[in-house]
Write a protein that holds these residues in place. Structure first.
Motif, PDB file in Angstrom:
ATOM      1  N   ALA A 101      -0.350   1.215  -2.339  1.00  0.00           N
ATOM      2  CA  ALA A 101       0.180   0.182  -3.226  1.00  0.00           C
ATOM      3  C   ALA A 101       1.114  -0.763  -2.476  1.00  0.00           C
ATOM      4  O   ALA A 101       1.068  -1.994  -2.669  1.00  0.00           O
ATOM      5  CB  ALA A 101       0.905   0.838  -4.399  1.00  0.00           C
ATOM      6  N   LEU A 102       1.955  -0.233  -1.613  1.00  0.00           N
ATOM      7  CA  LEU A 102       2.890  -1.069  -0.868  1.00  0.00           C
ATOM      8  C   LEU A 102       2.167  -1.985   0.118  1.00  0.00           C
ATOM      9  O   LEU A 102       2.565  -3.147   0.311  1.00  0.00           O
ATOM     10  CB  LEU A 102       3.902  -0.182  -0.131  1.00  0.00           C
ATOM     11  CG  LEU A 102       4.936   0.501  -1.037  1.00  0.00           C
ATOM     12  CD1 LEU A 102       5.637   1.630  -0.292  1.00  0.00           C
ATOM     13  CD2 LEU A 102       5.953  -0.508  -1.564  1.00  0.00           C
ATOM     14  N   ILE A 103       1.114  -1.486   0.735  1.00  0.00           N
ATOM     15  CA  ILE A 103       0.314  -2.337   1.618  1.00  0.00           C
ATOM     16  C   ILE A 103      -0.330  -3.463   0.830  1.00  0.00           C
ATOM     17  O   ILE A 103      -0.297  -4.631   1.239  1.00  0.00           O
ATOM     18  CB  ILE A 103      -0.755  -1.497   2.345  1.00  0.00           C
ATOM     19  CG1 ILE A 103      -0.114  -0.544   3.357  1.00  0.00           C
ATOM     20  CG2 ILE A 103      -1.792  -2.396   3.026  1.00  0.00           C
ATOM     21  CD1 ILE A 103       0.634  -1.241   4.474  1.00  0.00           C
ATOM     22  N   ARG A 104      -0.917  -3.135  -0.324  1.00  0.00           N
ATOM     23  CA  ARG A 104      -1.589  -4.154  -1.130  1.00  0.00           C
ATOM     24  C   ARG A 104      -0.591  -5.163  -1.700  1.00  0.00           C
ATOM     25  O   ARG A 104      -0.943  -6.304  -1.970  1.00  0.00           O
ATOM     26  CB  ARG A 104      -2.370  -3.498  -2.279  1.00  0.00           C
ATOM     27  CG  ARG A 104      -3.403  -2.468  -1.862  1.00  0.00           C
ATOM     28  CD  ARG A 104      -4.389  -2.995  -0.829  1.00  0.00           C
ATOM     29  NE  ARG A 104      -5.250  -4.017  -1.361  1.00  0.00           N
ATOM     30  CZ  ARG A 104      -5.844  -4.960  -0.627  1.00  0.00           C
ATOM     31  NH1 ARG A 104      -5.639  -5.000   0.669  1.00  0.00           N
ATOM     32  NH2 ARG A 104      -6.635  -5.846  -1.192  1.00  0.00           N
ATOM     33  N   ALA A 105       0.664  -4.722  -1.888  1.00  0.00           N
ATOM     34  CA  ALA A 105       1.696  -5.611  -2.415  1.00  0.00           C
ATOM     35  C   ALA A 105       2.448  -6.355  -1.305  1.00  0.00           C
ATOM     36  O   ALA A 105       3.427  -7.044  -1.589  1.00  0.00           O
ATOM     37  CB  ALA A 105       2.687  -4.805  -3.259  1.00  0.00           C
TER      38      ALA A 105
END
Length: 317
Positions: free
Chosen positions: A268-272
């Motif tokens: 999620a952090l990578i995608r965000a």
């Protein structure tokens, strides 16, 4: 000089080294002695010792029983239950094994698996684990959500904020299961904000958003590429912030399936586009990768390794 970085470690037992050793101990016996023939002790004894040592750690018990049910031949649980017909550990392992196999074997097998789950529950009234086996069986058989909720309630009454129970119901409510997006997201949000500080349930809305992305990807047939708009919505930002503040950055002890939650959070952090925070998550989980959710992206192992190495200073030198 180029140095080869360790490849991702993908295994159902995650970072449970004791469970890993138990599985390794049993596998040579299966290969060399025909499922334990010639052993001086019963084949199931290491499994019995493992579950006995697990005790009332319901979170780790659910993880270990689930992995054992997947990783061992069904004959192990059947022999154990036959040798020790009143043993609650033997019965719950058999319940998981039969619940996983029954849907493909027809109505008679499903009814038998249901009775096995109920017998295991009766043998260990305080244990939430047999109810998880029954809930998994109901999910596989497409039983309506309204009929599954009372079974879920039986589990969480015995172990409030049981991670596996909440994720099982989330899977049930997912549009990829038997539910709808609003119900899934509402359940995840309510659970996360009611859960105690430090509980991994704080991550449930992030896990639900991954389910939403997977559902839409299934519908379109396209990989989750591009700007990752799902993860930049204000509500998604709040979901990630909640997972970080109420779970990741707390002093809570690691739970049995923390590796799964760390992979979801890193994804999620990578995608965000929040690489600094993602780097902290990668540092904590090390080599341990789970196929979900990285399989939503092309070349999941390569993608995982790239971000891990980039964000933890492990680039080749």
């Amino acid at each position: 000089m180029l140095r080869r970085r360790p490849s991702p470690l993908i295994r159902p037992e995650l970072d449970d080294h004791i469970l890993h050793r138990t599985l390794l101990e049993l596998r040579p016996a299966q290969q060399l002695h025909g499922l334990g023939a010639g052993r001086s002790s019963p084949l199931w004894e290491p499994v019995a010792e493992l579950l006995r040592a697990t005790g009332r750690d319901w979170d780790r018990r659910a993880h270990r029983v689930s992995v054992l049910a997947q990783g061992l031949p069904a004959v192990v649980s059947e022999r154990w239950a036959a040798d020790r017909p009143d043993d609650g550990d033997a019965l719950v392992l058999r319940a998981f094994v039969r619940s996983a196999r029954a849907p493909a074997e027809g109505d008679s097998a499903v009814r038998q698996a249901e009775q096995t789950c109920l017998r295991a529950a009766a043998a260990s009234p305080e244990d939430p684990t047999p109810w998880l086996a029954l809930l998994s069986l109901m999910h596989a058989c497409a039983v309506p959500v309204r009929d599954a909720v009372p079974v879920w309630t039986q589990a969480v009454e015995r172990a409030p904020w049981h991670r596996a129970a909440y994720h099982l119901l989330l899977r049930y409510l997912s549009p990829r299961g038997h539910g709808a997006v609003p119900d899934m997201m509402d359940f995840a949000w309510q659970a996360a904000f009611r859960a105690p500080h430090g509980s991994p349930i704080a991550l449930l809305p992030v896990a639900a958003r991954v389910e939403l992305v997977a559902h839409r990807q299934d519908q379109t047939g396209l990989a989750a590429l591009g700007e990752g708009g799902h993860w930049n919505e204000p509500r998604a930002v709040q979901e990630i912030d909640t997972a970080l503040s109420r779970w990741f950055h707390t002093a809570a002890a690691p739970h049995a399936e923390a590796v799964i939650d760390l992979n979801v959070l890193a994804f999620a952090l990578i995608r965000a586009h929040r690489p600094a925070e993602a780097g902290l998550v990668f540092q904590r989980m090390g080599r341990h990768m789970t196929r979900h959710p990285w399989a939503l992206l092309p070349e999941p192992e390569r993608t995982f390794r790239y971000w891990r190495d980039q964000l933890t200073g492990r680039r080749r030198k």
